[in-house]
Design an enzyme around this catalytic site. Structure first.
Site, PDB file in Angstrom:
ATOM      1  N   ASP A 252      42.876  39.864  39.771  1.00 51.07           N
ATOM      2  CA  ASP A 252      43.698  41.181  39.961  1.00 51.07           C
ATOM      3  C   ASP A 252      43.345  42.101  38.900  1.00 51.07           C
ATOM      4  OD1 ASP A 252      45.932  42.481  40.369  1.00 51.07           O
ATOM      5  OD2 ASP A 252      47.316  40.875  40.448  1.00 51.07           O
ATOM      6  N   TRP A 253      43.952  43.193  38.902  1.00 51.91           N
ATOM      7  CA  TRP A 253      43.893  44.434  38.133  1.00 51.91           C
ATOM      8  C   TRP A 253      43.598  44.061  36.650  1.00 51.91           C
ATOM      9  CZ3 TRP A 253      44.483  49.699  39.817  1.00 51.91           C
ATOM     10  CH2 TRP A 253      44.137  50.481  38.653  1.00 51.91           C
TER      11      TRP A 253
END
Ligand code: NOJ
Length: 712
Positions: A252-253
């Site tokens: 994820d980010w």
């Protein structure tokens, strides 16, 4: 040449640096990044809306990098691209996998020409806590329903042939346990025992893998002390070894870098090592891989073979998508006009997503020949709020609001008096309140739009209180006191705690954030052109103090004794029988999982169980005893009465949507196989256990009659 041969051929020409480049993903189209693309040091670009910039980056990658490997362009296309469908929680309330698949297909067809061939959807995180803002993005609390929805979305996005220009790769996220975030606070710790992880949280991911999902996204959370983005147990042992997943995993980010903040890694180098060794193949946004993988391979801390595996998986998806043949965007600029058939689909899905929770004295449907109708509430005419979270690409002028649709539905003979009261603002103006009261008292009926707008829902939008704002409730009470027929439509991204409304307002329809065609869909139901058929994919608690409250809980050794409370919630009662109760609130939900009414009544005959080979045939007669044709979501629940580990009081096993004409009777029938009764045992093995079971064919998680059967 087969894809595997093409991968091998390409891999043999790549330098280590170029291989690492495939594992790097950025959202930024800066000049510096363009140069990295030219050097073959970026494999994926995401969330860039400007098609020209996407095209330029893609061109540079194909024409100017040494090996010409195309970029994989990703985007959060979560519930539609140009045509916005209901939020995923709303879609799950339709229990209609066919429509959900079609909606994902339409989204893929709309976005693919812009060069985006990868969406970060479906989110299949089980959520038992409506305080968590991201509950809007998933299918709610049940693993069977979430599995069905997730698999339908994967089929829809990816189509029958991933290389078709209308198909996009799906991404099941957030692997795994992100929805179990403590206290419903986003990014918080999740503490999940392995059995619950396997029997509940992993199930929908397995369904997506079985449906052929191309990618998975690792979550922000930790589970049992290990961040999900550095978790070799879930990412390697379960996903690769047990499930044989052959696509790739993206972080994820910045979730690789955040392993430092978690206190799991000392620095970015260690984060790159842990993420890569655990099985995260591509790093989103942060640059630990780009900066450190080369030296980690040189020092022998990461075997070259691990890098090759990661790159092989990424290239496999690029080849399957046909990017080496055709990766350039087909349209010069997005967005473009929505198609009529997509709008019709969005209307139907929004309609089937609505759940009728209350309809005393058949107040709904309203007649179309009223003299006047008050429509109260800013949410009746707020395009952005009816769209909800995660829809960067919506085009507000397309959106048809409930107010406009109600006006269209009733025509000129009915005066529609709209008051923009109940706004999602700290203080409400007196004039709006007075106008709302005046409009209601001079109308035949009122429809009130209550709930939460888009800014209260989605990532990092968690709430400690789920009540309506006090000043909204005050106005609702004043309007109710006028004695006019009042309908409440709830526009929301999550279950809200609305005990006063639920007890006092005669008609209540939950529309979620229903998307582009939410207005016409709501009007279709309010005026009876169609009958509601949605059922709740998640429990509505009475108060946040009951959370987590979910239907498939354990019984405990001292289950609650239900008493009839004669005092308002929050008033302590004397203790009842030293059982698992609250002194000041009931233990039952306001509305249970699976619940939803229609404009006709359904009677459920007794459930019967008969043996069929090694399986069971579970049946019940279902009769539409009302005067309108309707569609009913018939649900099959099972309880394993005594297990080697305790089993939930009920578990959804299957469901069917059945249409019944007025007066029509049908036999609902399900085949229950031993495998449907399987769970993880104390020694880690998986399978059913012989013994006594109960089965219910029921309209919701609390109804129906039980049949017993024995598995020998
Ligand atoms: C963070 C979110 O958690 C994830 O769901 C999303 O896909 C990425 N950002 C990319 O926007």
């Amino acid at each position: 040449m087969t894809i595997e041969n093409r991968i091998q051929h390409l891999l043999s020409q790549m330098t280590l640096r170029e291989k690492i480049g495939q594992m790097v993903q950025t959202h930024s189209t800066s000049d510096a990044n363009k140069d990295l693309v030219r050097q073959g040091l970026i494999g994926s670009l995401f969330n860039e809306a400007d098609v020209e910039k996407v095209a330029e980056f893609q061109r540079v990658s194909i024409e100017e990098s040494r090996l010409g490997i195309p970029l994989l362009i990703g985007r959060d296309v979560i519930h539609g691209f140009r045509t916005i469908f209901p939020i995923p929680l709303g879609q799950a309330a339709s229990w209609n996998t066919d429509l959900v698949e079609k909606a994902a297909r339409a989204a893929a067809r709309e976005v693919a020409p812009t060069g985006v061939r990868w969406t970060f959807s479906p989110m299949v995180d089980i959520a038992r806590d409506p305080r968590w803002g991201r509950i809007a993005e998933g299918a709610g609390e049940d693993p069977v329903l979430a599995s069905a929805m997730g698999a339908a979305m994967v089929r829809g996005y990816q189509g029958e042939d991933l290389s078709h220009p209308d198909s996009i790769a799906a991404c099941a996220k957030h692997f795994v346990g992100y929805g179990a975030t403590e206290g419903g606070r986003d990014y918080n710790t999740a503490d999940i025992p392995e059995r619950t992880l396997r029997d509940v949280y992993l199930k929908p991911f397995k369904a997506c893998v079985d449906a052929g999902v191309s990618t998975l996204m690792a979550g922000f959370n930790e589970i049992d002390g290990v961040p999900a983005s550095g978790n070799a147990f879930t990412l390697r042992q379960i996903l690769r070894e047990e499930w044989k997943f052959d696509g790739f995993v993206v972080s994820d980010w910045t979730s690789i870098l955040e392993m430092i903040v978690h206190g799991f890694c000392a620095d970015a180098r260690e984060a790159a090592r842990e993420g890569t060794l655990a099985g995260v193949d591509m790093e989103m946004e942060s640059t630990c891989y780009l900066d450190h993988l080369e030296s980690l391979v040189a020092s022998g801390e990461i075997p070259q073979a691990r890098i090759d595996d990661a790159v092989r998986a990424i290239l496999r998806i690029k080849f399957r998508l046909g990017l080496f043949e055709n990766a350039m965007p087909a349209v010069p600029q997005a967005p473009f006009a929505a198609r009529e058939d997509d709008l019709a689909l969005a209307r139907r899905l929004a309609r089937e997503s609505c759940v009728l929770l209350k309809n005393d004295a058949d107040l709904l449907p309203l007649g179309k020949s009223m003299r006047s109708l008050a429509v109260i509430g800013a949410l009746a005419d707020s395009p952005a709020d009816q769209i909800g979270c995660w829809s960067f690409d919506r085009h507000l002028p397309d959106i048809r609001t409930p107010l406009a649709a109600i006006r269209d539905a009733v025509g000129e003979a009915t005066e529609v008096r709209y008051v923009r009261a109940l706004a999602d603002e700290p203080a409400q103006s007196r004039e709006a309140d007075d106008a709302a009261i005046e409009a209601t008292s001079s109308s035949d009926a009122a429809v009130l739009f209550l709930g939460e707008g888009e800014r209260l829902s989605g990532e990092s939008h968690c709430r400690a209180f789920l009540d309506l704002p006090a000043h909204h409730l005050d106005l609702v009470k004043k309007i109710h006191a006028l004695g006019k027929p009042v309908v409440v439509v709830l526009i929301t991204g999550r279950p809200l705690t609305i005990p006063w409304v639920a007890e006092n307002i005669p008609a209540l329809l939950v529309a979620w954030h229903p998307g582009t065609m939410g207005g016409p869909a709501i009007a279709d139901l309010l005026f009876g052109d169609h009958a509601p058929s949605g059922k709740l994919p998640v429990t509505f608690p009475r108060t946040v103090g009951q959370i987590p409250l979910y239907y498939n809980h354990k019984n405990t050794g001292r289950p609650p004794i239900e008493v009839e409370r004669k005092m308002p919630m929050g008033t302590p009662l004397d203790p009842v029988g030293f059982c698992s109760c609250y002194l000041d609130a009931e233990t039952t939900p306001q509305f249970p999982f699976g619940f939803g009414l229609s404009y006709s009544s359904i009677s459920y005959g007794p459930t019967e169980a008969t043996v069929e080979g090694d399986s069971f045939h579970i049946t019940a007669q279902i009769t539409n005893i009302g005067s309108r044709a309707i569609t009913e979501v018939v649900q099959l629940y099972v309880r394993d009465l005594a297990g080697s580990v305790t089993r939930p009081v009920k578990e959804l096993k299957a469901f069917q949507k059945i249409s019944l004409a007025a007066g029509e009777s049908r036999i609902a029938s399900f085949l229950l196989r031993p495998d449907d009764l399987a769970f993880h045992h104390r020694d880690g093995t998986y399978g059913p256990e012989p013994g006594e079971f109960q089965a219910w064919i029921a309209p919701d998680s609390q109804g129906g009659t039980a049949a017993r059967f024995t598995l020998s």
